[in-house]
Design a protein around this motif. Sequence first.
Motif, short mmCIF file in Angstrom:
data_model
loop_
_atom_site.label_atom_id
_atom_site.label_comp_id
_atom_site.label_asym_id
_atom_site.label_seq_id
_atom_site.Cartn_x
_atom_site.Cartn_y
_atom_site.Cartn_z
N MET A 221 1.07 6.47 -12.47
CA MET A 221 0.51 7.78 -12.56
C MET A 221 0.29 8.46 -11.30
SD MET A 221 -0.86 9.94 -15.09
CE MET A 221 -1.72 8.79 -16.47
N THR A 222 -0.30 7.81 -10.32
CA THR A 222 -0.51 8.18 -8.83
C THR A 222 0.72 8.53 -8.28
OG1 THR A 222 -2.49 6.71 -9.01
CG2 THR A 222 -2.01 7.79 -7.00
N GLN A 223 1.64 7.56 -8.35
CA GLN A 223 3.07 7.99 -7.61
C GLN A 223 3.50 9.11 -8.09
OE1 GLN A 223 5.78 4.69 -8.26
NE2 GLN A 223 6.73 5.01 -6.28
N LEU A 224 3.63 9.41 -9.51
CA LEU A 224 4.19 10.53 -9.99
C LEU A 224 3.39 11.95 -9.55
CD1 LEU A 224 6.54 11.06 -12.12
CD2 LEU A 224 4.62 10.89 -13.74
N ARG A 225 2.19 11.76 -9.94
CA ARG A 225 1.42 13.06 -9.68
C ARG A 225 0.81 13.39 -8.21
NH1 ARG A 225 -2.23 13.76 -15.12
NH2 ARG A 225 -0.40 13.25 -16.76
N ARG A 226 0.32 12.16 -7.51
CA ARG A 226 -0.04 12.33 -6.31
C ARG A 226 0.55 11.45 -5.24
NH1 ARG A 226 -5.07 14.85 -5.90
NH2 ARG A 226 -4.61 14.68 -3.75
N PRO A 227 1.70 11.78 -4.98
CA PRO A 227 2.47 10.90 -4.05
C PRO A 227 1.70 10.81 -2.82
CG PRO A 227 3.71 13.10 -4.28
CD PRO A 227 2.71 12.75 -5.58
N ASP A 228 0.64 11.87 -2.22
CA ASP A 228 0.03 11.79 -1.11
C ASP A 228 -1.01 10.65 -1.22
OD1 ASP A 228 -0.95 13.30 -3.16
OD2 ASP A 228 -2.63 14.12 -1.71
N LEU A 229 -1.53 10.51 -2.30
CA LEU A 229 -2.65 9.57 -2.65
C LEU A 229 -1.93 7.99 -2.54
CD1 LEU A 229 -5.05 10.92 -5.48
CD2 LEU A 229 -5.58 10.74 -2.73
N TYR A 230 -0.86 8.24 -3.23
CA TYR A 230 -0.11 6.62 -3.57
C TYR A 230 0.35 6.12 -2.16
CZ TYR A 230 2.85 3.32 -5.51
OH TYR A 230 3.40 2.20 -5.65
N GLU A 231 0.72 7.01 -1.21
CA GLU A 231 1.14 6.64 -0.16
C GLU A 231 -0.17 5.95 0.90
OE1 GLU A 231 3.23 8.38 3.98
OE2 GLU A 231 3.60 9.45 2.23
N ARG A 232 -1.14 6.68 0.80
CA ARG A 232 -2.35 6.35 1.42
C ARG A 232 -2.76 4.84 0.55
NH1 ARG A 232 -7.56 9.92 1.77
NH2 ARG A 232 -6.18 11.47 0.63
N TYR A 233 -2.57 4.56 -0.48
CA TYR A 233 -2.96 3.60 -1.27
C TYR A 233 -2.11 2.26 -0.66
CZ TYR A 233 -2.99 0.37 -5.19
OH TYR A 233 -2.89 -0.79 -6.29
N VAL A 234 -0.73 2.81 -0.89
CA VAL A 234 0.31 1.72 -0.35
C VAL A 234 -0.19 1.15 1.14
CG1 VAL A 234 2.50 0.99 0.09
CG2 VAL A 234 2.07 2.21 -2.06
N MET A 235 -0.54 2.10 1.89
CA MET A 235 -0.76 1.72 3.44
C MET A 235 -2.11 0.91 3.41
SD MET A 235 1.53 2.95 5.12
CE MET A 235 0.96 2.51 6.93
N SER A 236 -3.02 1.20 2.83
CA SER A 236 -4.50 0.58 2.83
C SER A 236 -4.18 -0.81 2.26
CB SER A 236 -5.62 1.34 2.34
OG SER A 236 -5.40 1.40 0.86
N LYS A 237 -3.43 -1.05 1.25
CA LYS A 237 -3.12 -2.27 0.74
C LYS A 237 -2.46 -3.24 1.62
CE LYS A 237 -1.94 -3.73 -3.68
NZ LYS A 237 -1.57 -3.62 -5.00
N LYS A 238 -1.39 -2.62 2.25
CA LYS A 238 -0.75 -3.12 3.49
C LYS A 238 -1.60 -3.69 4.44
CE LYS A 238 3.11 -2.55 6.06
NZ LYS A 238 3.75 -1.47 6.86
N ASN A 239 -2.32 -2.80 5.10
CA ASN A 239 -3.47 -3.05 5.97
C ASN A 239 -4.26 -4.29 5.71
OD1 ASN A 239 -2.39 -1.33 7.87
ND2 ASN A 239 -3.64 0.30 7.27
N ALA A 240 -4.89 -4.01 4.46
CA ALA A 240 -6.01 -5.15 4.00
C ALA A 240 -5.38 -6.61 3.88
CB ALA A 240 -6.50 -4.85 2.60
N LYS A 241 -3.90 -6.78 3.52
CA LYS A 241 -3.31 -7.71 3.61
C LYS A 241 -3.07 -8.51 4.99
CE LYS A 241 -0.09 -8.81 -0.14
NZ LYS A 241 1.38 -8.03 -0.68
N GLU A 242 -2.78 -7.62 5.90
CA GLU A 242 -2.31 -7.92 7.36
C GLU A 242 -3.64 -8.52 7.90
OE1 GLU A 242 -0.55 -4.57 9.19
OE2 GLU A 242 1.51 -5.07 8.08
N GLU A 243 -4.76 -7.96 7.37
CA GLU A 243 -6.26 -8.27 8.08
C GLU A 243 -6.61 -9.79 7.57
OE1 GLU A 243 -8.89 -5.24 7.20
OE2 GLU A 243 -7.64 -3.71 8.77
N LYS A 244 -5.94 -10.10 6.55
CA LYS A 244 -6.55 -11.50 5.89
C LYS A 244 -5.91 -12.41 6.68
CE LYS A 244 -7.34 -10.45 1.20
NZ LYS A 244 -6.25 -10.46 -0.08
#
Length: 244
Positions: A221-244
Amino acid sequence: MWQATILTLFPDAFPGILGASLPGKGLKEGLWRLETLDIRAFARDKHASVDDTPYGGGAGMVMRADVIDAAIQGAEAKFGKPARKIYLSPRGRVLDQALVRELAAAESVLLLCGRYEGVDQRVIDAQGLEEVSIGDFVLAGGEVAAMVLIEACVRLLPGVLGNAETLGEESFGIGALGGGLLEYPHYTRPAEWQGAVVPEVLMSGHHEKIRVWRQEQAEKMTQLRRPDLYERYVMSKKNAKEEK
Ligand code: ADE
């Protein structure tokens, strides 16, 4: 206790909808506090004028610096210095869930509601007011914007929503922006309505499968309707993984 102090020409507009439902119940139970001050009570002249014509000409009226300053000082004398002093304005930082969380975590907020064309710039500067907008559109005044801000903050306060799980889901990432995603779709009875049936997984009783399905739905739903939010979500998930 979290307090919102409103400076407005229309104190009768409050609490309005904030007095209803769970926020209203929280207000009555003393989980948060709402105070309103009538800006007109701080006018100095016999006509009780709060505004005047703009220097340089142009349409509309401008709220006077001296009156607004007196109103803010009056609020501080009565309730103490607020943690944040905000002027609701379409020029401001656009309100989002991150700012809502910040403001809900503050001890108290003072909210100045403008009317007419706006407020004399000098009092915005002298008082160091933060400008906050609720979106890229123009309202007739700050009162509805103040209500929006307060409602968004109050629902995050402990005890207000009652059901702690509602917020838990948000902060764990499924749904409702807390985790940076839009909400997954909801269903209730009847199981079949106008030929449309509820997704089978939701009837399965399998909690883990339901969680995964909802997560996928929220992401889609987010990818479809709000690509701006989705991009931020993917980035923050990626960053969280790298910090681990
Ligand atoms: N006052 C007028 N328009 C506004 C907006 N979009 N946000 C906050 N305050 C406002």
